[in-house]
Design a protein around this motif. Structure first.
Motif, short mmCIF file in Angstrom:
data_model
loop_
_atom_site.label_atom_id
_atom_site.label_comp_id
_atom_site.label_asym_id
_atom_site.label_seq_id
_atom_site.Cartn_x
_atom_site.Cartn_y
_atom_site.Cartn_z
N ALA A 25 78.78 -34.59 58.20
CA ALA A 25 80.14 -33.72 58.35
C ALA A 25 80.57 -32.75 56.65
CB ALA A 25 81.56 -34.21 58.23
N ALA A 26 81.08 -32.06 56.45
CA ALA A 26 81.63 -31.45 55.43
C ALA A 26 82.96 -31.45 54.75
CB ALA A 26 80.88 -29.81 55.68
N HIS A 27 83.26 -31.74 53.51
CA HIS A 27 85.00 -31.61 53.33
C HIS A 27 84.30 -31.18 51.59
CE1 HIS A 27 88.71 -33.27 52.04
NE2 HIS A 27 88.73 -32.94 53.23
N PRO A 28 86.11 -30.01 51.69
CA PRO A 28 85.45 -30.14 49.73
C PRO A 28 85.74 -31.12 49.06
CG PRO A 28 87.15 -28.45 51.24
CD PRO A 28 86.52 -29.60 52.25
N SER A 29 86.51 -31.94 49.78
CA SER A 29 86.49 -33.52 48.53
C SER A 29 84.82 -34.59 48.48
CB SER A 29 88.22 -33.75 48.96
OG SER A 29 88.77 -32.74 47.91
N TYR A 30 85.62 -35.26 48.00
CA TYR A 30 84.23 -36.48 48.06
C TYR A 30 85.48 -37.24 48.81
CZ TYR A 30 80.93 -40.11 46.86
OH TYR A 30 79.88 -40.68 46.61
N SER A 31 85.18 -38.26 50.29
CA SER A 31 85.43 -39.11 50.74
C SER A 31 84.57 -39.94 51.87
CB SER A 31 86.81 -38.30 51.04
OG SER A 31 87.51 -39.54 51.86
N SER A 32 85.21 -41.00 52.05
CA SER A 32 84.06 -41.92 52.99
C SER A 32 84.78 -42.31 54.18
CB SER A 32 83.69 -43.18 52.25
OG SER A 32 84.85 -44.01 52.07
N ASP A 33 86.60 -41.23 54.08
CA ASP A 33 86.96 -41.65 55.00
C ASP A 33 86.93 -40.15 56.39
OD1 ASP A 33 90.64 -41.65 55.42
OD2 ASP A 33 89.37 -41.56 57.14
N PRO A 34 86.35 -40.68 57.05
CA PRO A 34 86.22 -39.74 58.12
C PRO A 34 86.77 -38.45 58.92
CG PRO A 34 86.09 -41.54 59.85
CD PRO A 34 86.88 -41.87 57.88
N SER A 35 88.56 -39.80 58.56
CA SER A 35 89.53 -38.30 59.28
C SER A 35 89.35 -36.93 58.29
CB SER A 35 90.74 -39.57 59.12
OG SER A 35 91.27 -39.85 57.91
N ARG A 36 88.83 -36.89 57.02
CA ARG A 36 89.58 -35.89 56.46
C ARG A 36 88.78 -35.00 56.15
NH1 ARG A 36 90.36 -38.31 49.66
NH2 ARG A 36 91.36 -35.54 50.10
N TYR A 37 87.79 -34.55 57.10
CA TYR A 37 85.91 -34.04 56.92
C TYR A 37 86.89 -32.55 58.35
CZ TYR A 37 83.65 -36.34 54.14
OH TYR A 37 83.20 -37.00 53.40
N ASP A 38 86.41 -31.62 57.74
CA ASP A 38 86.98 -30.91 58.54
C ASP A 38 86.31 -30.47 59.62
OD1 ASP A 38 88.17 -29.54 55.42
OD2 ASP A 38 89.74 -30.81 57.04
N TYR A 39 84.53 -30.40 59.31
CA TYR A 39 83.52 -29.95 59.53
C TYR A 39 82.43 -31.11 60.12
CZ TYR A 39 85.61 -25.90 57.41
OH TYR A 39 86.16 -24.83 57.21
N TRP A 40 82.43 -31.12 61.47
CA TRP A 40 81.73 -32.01 62.17
C TRP A 40 80.31 -31.50 63.33
CZ3 TRP A 40 81.49 -37.16 60.96
CH2 TRP A 40 82.81 -37.90 60.81
N GLY A 41 78.63 -31.64 62.59
CA GLY A 41 77.96 -31.45 63.67
C GLY A 41 78.70 -31.83 65.04
N LYS A 42 76.96 -31.79 65.77
CA LYS A 42 77.35 -32.63 67.30
C LYS A 42 76.85 -34.20 67.44
CE LYS A 42 78.26 -28.24 70.33
NZ LYS A 42 78.02 -27.82 71.41
N GLY A 43 76.02 -34.43 66.41
CA GLY A 43 75.39 -35.65 66.18
C GLY A 43 74.30 -35.72 66.78
N THR A 44 73.20 -36.66 66.57
CA THR A 44 72.14 -36.28 66.83
C THR A 44 71.59 -38.46 67.01
OG1 THR A 44 69.07 -36.27 66.25
CG2 THR A 44 70.84 -37.26 64.32
N GLN A 45 71.10 -39.05 68.20
CA GLN A 45 70.95 -40.35 68.45
C GLN A 45 69.23 -41.26 68.24
OE1 GLN A 45 71.88 -41.87 70.67
NE2 GLN A 45 71.29 -44.14 70.47
#
Length: 122
Positions: free
Chosen positions: A97-117
Motif C-alpha cells: 500500500a502507498a501513502h504520502p506519509s510514513y505510517s504503520s496504520d493501514p487505515s491511513r493508506y489510500d492505494y492498495w494492491g490486490k495481494g499475493t498469497q
C-alpha cells in the motif's frame, strides 16, 4: 491514482525465503511511503514493514524484525519485501500500500494492491 500489483508469493517450506514485489503504475512511487501488510484467515490485517519515500527510513513489526527486509527501486517503480527464515505463522495474503506519509496504520493508506498469497508449510 497509483495502481499497485504484488507478485512473488507462493508455497515455501519453513526456513525458506521469498521475495515479494510491489510494482506501481499510473504514477511514480517516489513521493510515497510504501507499506507491506498481511492478513491471515480469520485475523485482522496487520502491519509488516514500511519504507519512507527516500528509502532512508524503514520499520518492521517485531514478528518479522531480523528476518524481513524492505527496499525500493524507484527507477523500476517497485518496492520489495525479502522474507527469510519463513515460518508457518507467516502464512497470509500479503498486500502493499502507498501513502504520502510514513505510517504503520493501514487505515491511513489510500492505494492498495490486490495481494499475493504466501503459504509456509512445516
Amino acid at each position: 491514482q497509483v495502481q499497485l500489483e504484488e507478485s512473488g508469493g507462493g508455497l515455501v517450506q519453513a526456513g525458506g525465503s521469498l521475495r515479494l514485489s510491489c510494482a506501481a503504475s499510473g504514477r511514480t512511487l517516489s513521493p510515497y511511503a510504501v507499506g507491506w501488510f498481511r492478513q491471515a484467515p480469520g485475523k485482522e490485517r496487520e502491519f509488516v514493514a514500511i519504507i519512507n519515500w527516500s528509502g532512508g527510513i524503514t520499520g518492521y513489526a517485531d514478528s518479522v524484525k531480523g528476518r524481513f527486509t524492505i527496499s525500493r527501486d524507484d527507477a523500476k517503480n517497485t518496492v520489495y519485501l525479502q522474507m527469510n527464515s519463513l515460518n508457518t505463522e507467516d502464512t497470509a495474503v500479503y498486500y502493499c500500500a502507498a501513502h504520502p506519509s510514513y505510517s504503520s496504520d493501514p487505515s491511513r493508506y489510500d492505494y492498495w494492491g490486490k495481494g499475493t498469497q504466501v503459504t509456509v508449510s512445516s
